[in-house]
Scaffold this motif. Structure first.
Motif, PDB file in Angstrom:
ATOM      1  N   ALA A 136      19.844 -11.656 -32.220  1.00  0.00           N
ATOM      2  CA  ALA A 136      19.928 -10.450 -33.064  1.00  0.00           C
ATOM      3  C   ALA A 136      18.560 -10.087 -33.646  1.00  0.00           C
ATOM      4  CB  ALA A 136      20.941 -10.662 -34.184  1.00  0.00           C
ATOM      5  N   GLU A 137      17.796 -11.111 -34.017  1.00  0.00           N
ATOM      6  CA  GLU A 137      16.454 -10.868 -34.574  1.00  0.00           C
ATOM      7  C   GLU A 137      15.503 -10.378 -33.477  1.00  0.00           C
ATOM      8  OE1 GLU A 137      12.960 -13.224 -37.080  1.00  0.00           O
ATOM      9  OE2 GLU A 137      14.875 -14.223 -36.717  1.00  0.00           O
ATOM     10  N   ILE A 138      15.621 -10.966 -32.280  1.00  0.00           N
ATOM     11  CA  ILE A 138      14.803 -10.532 -31.135  1.00  0.00           C
ATOM     12  C   ILE A 138      15.067  -9.052 -30.849  1.00  0.00           C
ATOM     13  CG2 ILE A 138      14.494 -10.761 -28.637  1.00  0.00           C
ATOM     14  CD1 ILE A 138      15.062 -13.802 -29.011  1.00  0.00           C
ATOM     15  N   GLN A 139      16.342  -8.687 -30.858  1.00  0.00           N
ATOM     16  CA  GLN A 139      16.764  -7.307 -30.587  1.00  0.00           C
ATOM     17  C   GLN A 139      16.168  -6.348 -31.620  1.00  0.00           C
ATOM     18  OE1 GLN A 139      21.056  -6.850 -30.739  1.00  0.00           O
ATOM     19  NE2 GLN A 139      21.032  -5.467 -28.997  1.00  0.00           N
ATOM     20  N   LYS A 140      16.265  -6.733 -32.885  1.00  0.00           N
ATOM     21  CA  LYS A 140      15.743  -5.894 -33.982  1.00  0.00           C
ATOM     22  C   LYS A 140      14.225  -5.713 -33.860  1.00  0.00           C
ATOM     23  CE  LYS A 140      14.783  -7.648 -37.925  1.00  0.00           C
ATOM     24  NZ  LYS A 140      14.845  -8.430 -39.179  1.00  0.00           N
ATOM     25  N   ASN A 141      13.506  -6.804 -33.588  1.00  0.00           N
ATOM     26  CA  ASN A 141      12.047  -6.723 -33.452  1.00  0.00           C
ATOM     27  C   ASN A 141      11.639  -5.826 -32.284  1.00  0.00           C
ATOM     28  OD1 ASN A 141      11.541  -8.441 -35.613  1.00  0.00           O
ATOM     29  ND2 ASN A 141      11.424 -10.278 -34.352  1.00  0.00           N
ATOM     30  N   LEU A 142      12.402  -5.896 -31.202  1.00  0.00           N
ATOM     31  CA  LEU A 142      12.077  -5.087 -30.023  1.00  0.00           C
ATOM     32  C   LEU A 142      12.251  -3.595 -30.312  1.00  0.00           C
ATOM     33  CD1 LEU A 142      11.137  -5.472 -27.091  1.00  0.00           C
ATOM     34  CD2 LEU A 142      13.536  -5.393 -26.395  1.00  0.00           C
ATOM     35  N   ILE A 143      13.221  -3.247 -31.133  1.00  0.00           N
ATOM     36  CA  ILE A 143      13.451  -1.844 -31.498  1.00  0.00           C
ATOM     37  C   ILE A 143      12.237  -1.274 -32.242  1.00  0.00           C
ATOM     38  CG2 ILE A 143      14.787  -0.343 -33.049  1.00  0.00           C
ATOM     39  CD1 ILE A 143      17.285  -2.021 -32.223  1.00  0.00           C
ATOM     40  N   PHE A 144      11.645  -2.092 -33.116  1.00  0.00           N
ATOM     41  CA  PHE A 144      10.528  -1.594 -33.933  1.00  0.00           C
ATOM     42  C   PHE A 144       9.172  -1.703 -33.235  1.00  0.00           C
ATOM     43  CE2 PHE A 144      13.744  -2.358 -37.224  1.00  0.00           C
ATOM     44  CZ  PHE A 144      13.721  -1.110 -37.828  1.00  0.00           C
ATOM     45  N   GLN A 145       9.161  -2.291 -32.033  1.00  0.00           N
ATOM     46  CA  GLN A 145       7.873  -2.548 -31.377  1.00  0.00           C
ATOM     47  C   GLN A 145       7.082  -1.280 -31.061  1.00  0.00           C
ATOM     48  OE1 GLN A 145       6.977  -2.845 -27.431  1.00  0.00           O
ATOM     49  NE2 GLN A 145       6.542  -5.030 -27.395  1.00  0.00           N
ATOM     50  N   LEU A 146       7.760  -0.198 -30.693  1.00  0.00           N
ATOM     51  CA  LEU A 146       7.050   1.007 -30.246  1.00  0.00           C
ATOM     52  C   LEU A 146       6.232   1.683 -31.348  1.00  0.00           C
ATOM     53  CD1 LEU A 146       9.344   3.016 -27.802  1.00  0.00           C
ATOM     54  CD2 LEU A 146       7.381   1.607 -27.294  1.00  0.00           C
ATOM     55  N   THR A 147       6.682   1.560 -32.594  1.00  0.00           N
ATOM     56  CA  THR A 147       5.963   2.217 -33.693  1.00  0.00           C
ATOM     57  C   THR A 147       5.131   1.221 -34.503  1.00  0.00           C
ATOM     58  OG1 THR A 147       7.981   2.036 -35.015  1.00  0.00           O
ATOM     59  CG2 THR A 147       7.554   4.154 -33.956  1.00  0.00           C
ATOM     60  N   ALA A 148       5.276  -0.059 -34.228  1.00  0.00           N
ATOM     61  CA  ALA A 148       4.545  -1.100 -34.968  1.00  0.00           C
ATOM     62  C   ALA A 148       3.340  -1.570 -34.157  1.00  0.00           C
ATOM     63  CB  ALA A 148       5.474  -2.276 -35.257  1.00  0.00           C
ATOM     64  N   PRO A 149       2.344  -2.172 -34.813  1.00  0.00           N
ATOM     65  CA  PRO A 149       1.186  -2.669 -34.066  1.00  0.00           C
ATOM     66  C   PRO A 149       1.518  -3.908 -33.230  1.00  0.00           C
ATOM     67  CG  PRO A 149       0.973  -3.227 -36.393  1.00  0.00           C
ATOM     68  CD  PRO A 149       2.170  -2.334 -36.274  1.00  0.00           C
ATOM     69  N   VAL A 150       0.756  -4.088 -32.158  1.00  0.00           N
ATOM     70  CA  VAL A 150       0.843  -5.302 -31.344  1.00  0.00           C
ATOM     71  C   VAL A 150      -0.065  -6.338 -31.993  1.00  0.00           C
ATOM     72  CG1 VAL A 150       0.347  -6.321 -29.083  1.00  0.00           C
ATOM     73  CG2 VAL A 150       1.284  -4.006 -29.227  1.00  0.00           C
ATOM     74  N   LYS A 151       0.541  -7.329 -32.638  1.00  0.00           N
ATOM     75  CA  LYS A 151      -0.254  -8.352 -33.343  1.00  0.00           C
ATOM     76  C   LYS A 151      -0.486  -9.546 -32.414  1.00  0.00           C
ATOM     77  CE  LYS A 151       1.376  -6.926 -37.898  1.00  0.00           C
ATOM     78  NZ  LYS A 151       2.176  -7.299 -39.090  1.00  0.00           N
ATOM     79  N   TRP A 152      -1.313  -9.302 -31.397  1.00  0.00           N
ATOM     80  CA  TRP A 152      -1.550 -10.333 -30.387  1.00  0.00           C
ATOM     81  C   TRP A 152      -2.369 -11.496 -30.941  1.00  0.00           C
ATOM     82  CZ3 TRP A 152       0.939 -11.579 -26.311  1.00  0.00           C
ATOM     83  CH2 TRP A 152       0.378 -12.473 -25.381  1.00  0.00           C
ATOM     84  N   THR A 153      -3.423 -11.190 -31.682  1.00  0.00           N
ATOM     85  CA  THR A 153      -4.256 -12.247 -32.280  1.00  0.00           C
ATOM     86  C   THR A 153      -3.398 -13.192 -33.106  1.00  0.00           C
ATOM     87  OG1 THR A 153      -6.145 -10.740 -32.404  1.00  0.00           O
ATOM     88  CG2 THR A 153      -6.240 -12.703 -33.791  1.00  0.00           C
TER      89      THR A 153
END
Length: 293
Positions: free
Chosen positions: A235-252
């Motif tokens: 459920a948490e993975i699903q929620k995070n994936l929804i917000f990925q498009l508007t949130a920054p990619v925190k790769w570092t």
């Protein structure tokens, strides 16, 4: 501990995946399945298409996803991740690789994501720029002080950020960043402002598709772009994936947390070798390699 990492948009190349197709009957079956799911012959474009054809978002994103996930699947018993992560689009590849998503479901989400992002780009002309040689907080502060929409979008490694937003705002921010001492502030050849508030229409469109997709307990933790920490709850993975498009990619931050949790060996699965380079810039002591059959 082994961390498997999956690349995002920009890693495509002509002829990609053909070696997998020719080497494995399992790969042939998966490429055939992909053509059916998408409703067009993406295999032909990947193997024979021009660089321009591969640059189309609706082709690029599923092509990179297919190269990455099919390679992971045909590696068989040698694919044994202790943890996974993906850069932007690569996060969906990682979720198929660690068995959170079924292959066909992941491909459908990638294609819907590509179409939704393309549509958002057409609705609001926008761009991105790479910024080299400044501390993260300086880039964030200058973006915040710039008129219009411009945000830090990709934290790729220390001293390398990508900003994203409205064309005028990105141009103005680039000038201010150069004045602040940036080694470079260079516009990127992209179709729009990925990982910024301008992707909100795409996020809303993709959210319905993500919510309608089955997410199962993963075989190993994923370090997601939004949270940067180990996640195993579907459920948490699903929620995070929804917000990925508007949130920054925190790769570092994701790579730093993977190392803190025991990762010593990073294996890049898919086209290109960009992530290996970024991992080395984040921590020189980390071992990196390219996944092979």
């Amino acid at each position: 501990m082994k961390a498997y990492v999956f690349p995002g948009q920009g890693a495509q190349f002509t002829g990609m995946g053909q070696d997998l197709y020719e080497a494995s009957s399992k790969a042939k079956d998966l490429f055939s399945q992909a053509n059916e799911v998408l409703g067009f012959d993406i295999t032909k474009i990947m193997f024979e298409g021009t660089a321009d054809e591969l640059k189309e978002t609706k082709v690029t994103q599923p092509a990179i996803f297919l190269h990455s996930t099919i390679l992971a699947k045909v590696m068989g018993d040698s694919f044994k991740p202790d943890m996974v992560a993906g850069h932007s689009l690569g996060e969906i590849s990682a979720l198929v690789a660690n068995r959170t998503l079924a292959f066909s479901d992941g491909l459908r989400l990638v294609y819907k994501r590509a179409l939704a992002m393309q549509k958002a780009c057409e609705e609001a002309p926008s761009t991105m720029a790479a910024v080299l040689g400044l501390e993260d907080h300086v880039v964030e502060m200058i973006c915040a002080d710039t008129t219009g929409i411009v945000v830090a979008a990709n934290y790729n490694c220390p001293g390398q950020l990508v900003i994203s937003g409205e064309i005028e705002a990105v141009n103005a921010a680039c000038e201010a960043l150069k004045e602040a001492g940036a080694r470079r502030a260079l516009l990127l050849p992209v179709g729009g402002a990925f990982h910024s508030p301008l992707m909100e229409p795409a996020r809303e469109e993709l959210a319905a598709a993500i919510e309608g997709t089955t997410f199962t307990a993963p075989a190993c933790p994923i370090y997601q772009n939004v949270s940067t920490f180990a996640v195993t709850d579907p459920a948490e993975i699903q929620k995070n994936l929804i917000f990925q498009l508007t949130a920054p990619v925190k790769w570092t931050q994701s790579v730093q947390n993977m190392i803190k949790d025991g990762a010593t060996h990073f294996i890049e699965v898919g086209p290109g070798n960009v992530l290996q380079g970024l991992v080395k810039k984040i921590d020189r002591s980390a071992e990196t390699e390219k996944a092979t059959l």
